[in-house]
Write an enzyme that holds these catalytic residues in place. Structure first.
Site, PDB file in Angstrom:
ATOM      1  N   TYR A 179      11.309   2.964 -52.226  1.00  0.00           N
ATOM      2  CA  TYR A 179       9.956   3.503 -52.382  1.00  0.00           C
ATOM      3  C   TYR A 179      10.120   4.940 -52.862  1.00  0.00           C
ATOM      4  CZ  TYR A 179       5.324   5.309 -51.227  1.00  0.00           C
ATOM      5  OH  TYR A 179       4.098   5.916 -51.294  1.00  0.00           O
ATOM      6  N   ASP A 191       8.962   0.076 -55.547  1.00  0.00           N
ATOM      7  CA  ASP A 191       7.929   0.881 -56.194  1.00  0.00           C
ATOM      8  C   ASP A 191       8.609   2.137 -56.732  1.00  0.00           C
ATOM      9  OD1 ASP A 191       5.745   2.317 -56.992  1.00  0.00           O
ATOM     10  OD2 ASP A 191       4.802   2.428 -55.014  1.00  0.00           O
ATOM     11  N   HIS A 251      -1.296  -2.864 -54.390  1.00  0.00           N
ATOM     12  CA  HIS A 251      -0.261  -3.391 -55.279  1.00  0.00           C
ATOM     13  C   HIS A 251      -0.243  -4.907 -55.173  1.00  0.00           C
ATOM     14  CE1 HIS A 251       2.076   0.488 -56.015  1.00  0.00           C
ATOM     15  NE2 HIS A 251       1.185   0.826 -55.092  1.00  0.00           N
TER      16      HIS A 251
END
Length: 717
Positions: free
Chosen positions: A201, A240, A344
């Protein structure tokens, strides 16, 4: 041979809070109430989740110990409800190593400057305090180019936030920077032998001051990946990445150019780095673009505050990146925009069960020579051997089994102290205990006696916690039925009572009913409670307020007079015989009762009969005019009852939601959350989703127009 599936699926998904998943459909249904059902619904062997927004102190067993899965967590060290990643791996998959962070600091594989260096050879064992841990390898050096802390940048650039080019920091400064980068719970690394998997992330550029931190994270990641590739390892990076590399991955690049004043969309530091990290310039390949090259609108993130998901007005931030040696093993890579629960959507990739690999020229020549002399079972030349000589099929199951591995890794949540029985969490002392199960019966024990032969059990006399009573004991409403009318004797002679059998004083006897009277035994003393008759309207407990404004019925008045006389007579009989005042009062009450009865025996008019037979629930406003002086002028119920009701209804009725002028549809209400004079104010916007052409009226009718209206426009700022 292990029972691995024929294929292998990978998933990456930014869940934006893992504990909120159960609030969305279909996870909120009865079928998906637990996290086991949610993971099975996602249908992947390795599930990488980002932005879990949970700390270890708040991690519950239903999240950490999901049946059929091993979970590996990374938390933010200081901030609660921020970042965090987790990997769920099905139990049949074996690992060689598991590490938290991307630099190796948290796993103890990067030595502090000045201390004894630790070998970084892959496969070596360390012995930290929690047991032996196998190393992944490929750790970045302490001479990695980075920007360094923001304070040093501002000092060099005269308080300018724009960072200079990265430079080599000192080993001590690099070590401290590694600790800072891995302290936010943004990375996990699992070694499956065949490949090394990253779940990331990456930091978001929320403001200019976070840009150096973001770029340093990218540089450490690149250094780690390149070191692993140099050691001959295959690498997968899922997560991500918080970067939009090209205009094809943005919903409205022209609007971005206009707002930033930059004509080159890719001319930002994060985009320049990411594009250099991908093939053909870099070591990794964007797997989604391998199967969907040039596809538009392939977005994975949308702004839910402006309802941008229905119109697909978003960006692509979630990626699956692999080295070139793994690309032939994948059969697909797709998005799942239909899966909700976050801003998302998941990205899923699937590997082949087996793959035909071409042999080297030397191996092919040797195989062809062997095939020339090969025969089948009948002695004929086996022509199929030539195909085997050219290609060799390798099964994914065999490759993973060849590396071995296990599920016993100290980073797994099942080995946390709070879940392994070594330590209890503070929250366990405040949780409601689970319902106790029925005790197991011994098959050799004698059967229980029949119900009629079992000894009577004494009532539970243990002290019970006190509760607040909303009704007094004499006024508590009955739940089952109303007792029959009570007949109380007014005779002066004492009633004959048979003495009861001796009962222990500490045992409370069940109440006995004698007609309408209830006799309770408390501590050896008998108390008599008189219950009202069935016709009494007060037997239902608390009376309605309207009952105080209605006239009593003849039956009720007669019963109340009789009851009052009996009670008064009982009191007078209990007094001394010489009490002439009580006797005269009883005579007066008797005379008034006879007069009242004779008056009630007269025929009633229709209006009087209707008023007296009406129940308390049929209250009429005109009753006020009978006893309130001047009520006709103050409360003219007969003349403007409907008007008064309508006025009050309009006063408390919520404001009607306006419609936008362009689409003529009901608007959506929003609240200002930004600090300032308008914080907390509500306003209305067009309810249609945001479109790629902006908010101008008349461009595209299927997208939002620029309608705006305050809910309370006259509010003073």
């Amino acid at each position: 041979m292990s029972s691995l599936p024929l294929t292998m699926k990978f998933m990456t998904w930014n869940v934006n809070g893992i504990r909120a998943l159960t609030q969305y459909h279909p996870y909120c249904d009865d079928l998906h109430k637990n996290y086991r059902e949610i993971l099975d619904y996602l249908d992947a062997d390795i599930i990488c989740l980002q932005e879990t927004k949970i700390t270890r102190s708040k991690l519950e067993s239903d999240l950490a110990l999901v049946p059929g899965y091993d979970s590996y967590w990374s938390f933010h060290r200081t901030k609660s409800g921020y970042s965090g990643v987790v990997i769920y791996v099905k139990e049949h998959l074996k690992l060689l190593a598991a590490e938290e962070g991307i630099s190796g600091i948290l796993s103890g594989n990067v030595a502090m400057p000045g201390s004894d260096s630790i070998s970084a050879s892959p496969g070596s064992l360390l012995t930290p305090t929690n047991g032996p841990v196998r190393k992944v390898g490929g750790y970045p050096r302490l001479q990695t180019e980075m920007y360094g802390p923001l304070e040093d940048i501002l000092e060099e650039e005269n308080d300018s936030w724009t960072p200079p080019p990265p430079k080599l920091l000192s080993p001590a400064a690099t070590f401290a920077r590694f600790q800072e980068l891995d302290s936010e719970g943004r990375g996990l690394i699992l070694d499956f032998g065949f490949f090394v998997l990253f779940n990331l992330y990456c930091p978001n550029e929320t403001d200019e001051t976070r840009l150096p931190f973001k770029m340093d994270y990218y540089h450490v990641l690149e250094a780690r990946v390149r070191e692993l590739i140099q050691e001959g390892r295959e690498v997968m990076v899922l997560g991500d990445m918080n970067v939009v590399p090209t205009e094809l991955d943005h919903c409205d690049p022209e609007k971005w150019k206009k707002e930033t004043g930059c004509d080159d969309f890719g001319n930002t530091q994060p985009r320049r780095w990411f594009n250099s990290f991908l093939a053909p310039k870099g070591p990794l390949t964007d797997l989604y673009r391998v199967f969907h090259e040039g596809e538009k609108g392939a977005f994975t993130c949308w702004n839910t505050k402006i309802n941008a998901r229905p119109s697909n007005y978003g960006t692509r931030l979630d990626f699956i990146l692999v080295t070139s040696g793994l690309v032939p093993w994948f059969k697909s890579c797709d998005r799942r925009p239909q899966v909700v629960g976050s801003d998302h959507c998941p990205v899923v990739a699937e590997m082949y069960a087996e793959l035909a690999l071409e042999k080297s020229p030397v191996e092919r020549d040797q195989g062809l020579q062997a095939a020339a002399f090969a025969t089948d079972s009948k002695g004929d030349l086996d022509t199929g051997m030539s195909d085997v000589a050219l290609d060799s099929k390798r099964r994914l199951r065999d490759i993973l089994d060849s590396y071995g591995g296990s599920n016993d890794h100290t980073l797994a949540a099942k080995y946390f102290d709070e879940f392994s029985g070594k330590q209890q969490k503070l929250s366990m002392f405040f949780k409601k205990p689970a319902a106790s199960l029925a005790p197991a019966t011994n098959p050799h024990s004698p059967p229980p006696p029949p119900a009629e032969k079992r000894p009577a059990q004494l009532p539970d006399t243990s002290p019970q916690p006190k509760k607040k009573l909303f009704f007094s004991p004499d006024q508590s409403p009955s739940k089952d039925h109303v007792p029959p009318p009570t007949h109380v004797s007014t005779s002066t002679s004492p009633p004959s009572v048979t003495p009861p059998s001796p009962i222990p004083s500490n045992v409370q006897q069940a109440p006995k009913k004698n007609g309408g009277a209830t006799i309770r035994s408390t501590g050896g003393k008998a108390t008599k409670k008189v219950t009202a008759g069935a016709g009494s309207k007060s037997s239902g407990g608390q009376q309605s307020m309207l009952s105080f404004f209605s006239s009593p019925s003849p039956k009720t008045a007669k019963e109340s007079t009789s009851t009052a006389k009996e009670e008064f007579g009982s009191k007078s009989s209990a007094s001394t015989p010489g009490n002439s005042l009580s006797q005269s009062a009883a005579d007066m009450l008797s005379q008034s009762s006879v007069a009242s009865a004779s008056q009630q025996s007269q025929p009633l008019s229709q209006s009087e009969e209707d008023s007296q037979t009406s129940t308390p629930s049929t209250f009429r406003p005109s009753d006020f005019a009978d006893w309130i002086p001047g009520s006709n002028e103050i409360m003219p119920f007969q003349s403007n009852a409907e008007e008064t009701t309508s006025t009050w209804q309009n006063l408390f009725q919520p404001r009607q939601i306006p419609k936008c002028r362009f689409h003529n549809v009901a608007c959506t209400e929003y609240t200002v959350n930004k600090k300032g004079p308008n914080k907390g104010r509500r306003f209305f916007l067009c309810s249609l989703p945001v479109g790629a052409e902006g908010d101008a009226i008349g461009q595209k009718p299927e997208f939002r127009c620029d309608y705006f209206e305050w809910r309370n426009p006259d509010r003073k700022k």
